[in-house]
Design a protein around this motif. Structure first.
Motif: not given
Length: 409
Positions: A73, A76, A143, A146
């Motif tokens: 995470k 990202q 959303q 990501g």
């Protein structure tokens, strides 16, 4: 069994967060203010969170949340909606840790906060007029791209990081019996109150909101109150308080006070004049509440968090000048004269007799209800104090002049 809000934020969470972020944030000083104590009648201790690298406590919670993210995470990237200070803290520590950070801000955000966020590595997206507009857009981008959303206040990990402020304050000023803490969405207050209840159960825990944005006050007290307006304390100008933080505050905070804009301006000015420290409106809210409620706080040993120092320099200049006007040290006097040679000279003689400095003079001959030979003159002047100014006005009136002082709202 569903975990309660209070189970998700405990003193153990705060201690763990403090250990996690130690060395990456500044252990800011907590100092006793002799002069503010004399002014308020209380013992005032100031926690200088405006001395963090990003000039605000927000980087504590942001860093704690980042460090708790799984590696994939982090790679990202994260996103947040913020009026400024959370964005700077998240961007600064995101860059340190190699985490891409996107920040959605309202278009009304002070330029200094946008520039500082970009300077420390954040990718700023300006959207909407309010925090709520920016928040909705950030959720949409979360959303689409990501990303992981890092909430500025309604998150136990963020609140736990903010609670490390209290651990430092209580260690450095162990005799405190009251804390007065600003509330916007409630992250700082949740962390501070949780630490206080665990370490100092008898401590009085008071929150502060701007009168224009009484969102948490209304939520906790079950009232329906309007939120809106251009507050000096934009850092706590939140229309919708956190759901998680509301439950913590309802259980662990004794009361919430509201402060008006004049009180916030006065507190910002006092902190600069007395402590030689720059705070934004939200950072001065605790002092504003103490100044506005002297009977409530007299004799108490109070801890105040100067939670942020990111204020636009032009706005700060306006605040300081307005405070001088309220004190009677700066004034605009509207004097009615006859439009004839020597009229202004005679008035200036009265100013000279009272040793009041004239800064600027404005004449108005046309747009006035006076007869054609009448003249309105606005004189901006600088006096030593209110007594000297009042003496000047009395002398002008005694000399036959019609004089009115142009008042601030």
């Amino acid at each position: 069994m569903t975990e309660s809000a209070t189970d998700r934020l405990t003193i153990d969470h705060i201690r763990a967060a403090a250990d996690r972020i130690r060395g990456a944030v500044v252990h800011t000083p907590t100092m006793h203010s002799i002069t503010l104590s004399e002014i308020t009648g209380a013992q005032i201790w100031l926690k200088f969170e405006n001395q963090q690298f990003t000039a605000a406590y927000k980087e504590r919670g942001a860093l704690n949340a980042l460090l708790l993210l799984p590696q994939h995470k982090r790679q990202q990237g994260v996103i947040a909606a913020s009026a400024g200070n959370h964005s700077q803290g998240l961007s600064y520590h995101g860059r340190r840790l190699g985490v891409p950070v996107t920040i959605v801000m309202p278009r009304t955000t002070p330029t200094v906060k946008v520039m500082q966020t970009e300077a420390v590595g954040g990718n700023v997206v300006l959207h909407g007029e309010t925090y709520d507009d920016a928040y909705a857009h950030a959720l949409k981008l979360e959303q689409e791209r990501g990303l992981t959303f890092v909430h500025p206040f309604d998150d136990p990990d963020v609140a736990a990081g903010q609670g490390s402020v209290a651990l430092e304050m209580f260690a450095d000023a162990p005799d405190l019996d009251c804390i007065v803490t600003p509330i916007g969405g409630g992250g700082l207050m949740s962390g501070m109150a949780t630490a206080a209840r665990a370490l100092k159960p008898d401590m009085e825990v008071i929150g502060v909101q701007a009168e224009l944005y009484p969102s948490m006050y209304a939520r906790v007290k079950g009232r329906n109150m309007d939120c809106g307006g251009d507050s000096l304390a934009e850092g706590i100008s939140v229309k919708a308080p956190g759901e998680f933080t509301s439950r913590i505050i309802a259980e662990r905070v004794d009361d919430i006070l509201l402060v008006n804009e004049a009180a916030l301006e006065k507190a910002v000015s006092l902190l600069l004049q007395i402590e030689k420290t720059v705070v934004e409106g939200a950072g001065a809210a605790g002092l504003a509440a103490v100044l506005a409620n002297p009977e409530r706080f007299t004799g108490k040993k109070i801890g105040l968090v100067l939670c942020g120092g990111n204020i636009d320099t032009r706005l700060l200049a306006n605040v300081l000048l307005r405070d001088l006007a309220r004190e009677g040290r700066l004034a605009r006097l509207r004097v009615t004269l006859q439009d004839r040679p020597g009229a202004l000279y005679k008035v200036m003689g009265v100013f000279d007799d009272h040793n009041v400095n004239i800064i600027e003079i404005y004449h108005q001959r046309v747009f006035t209800s006076l007869p054609a030979k009448g003249l309105i003159t606005d004189i901006e002047c600088e006096a030593r104090d209110r007594t000297q100014l009042d003496s000047l006005i009395a002398a002008l009136r005694a000399a036959g002049y019609t004089v009115n002082q142009v008042e601030l709202n």
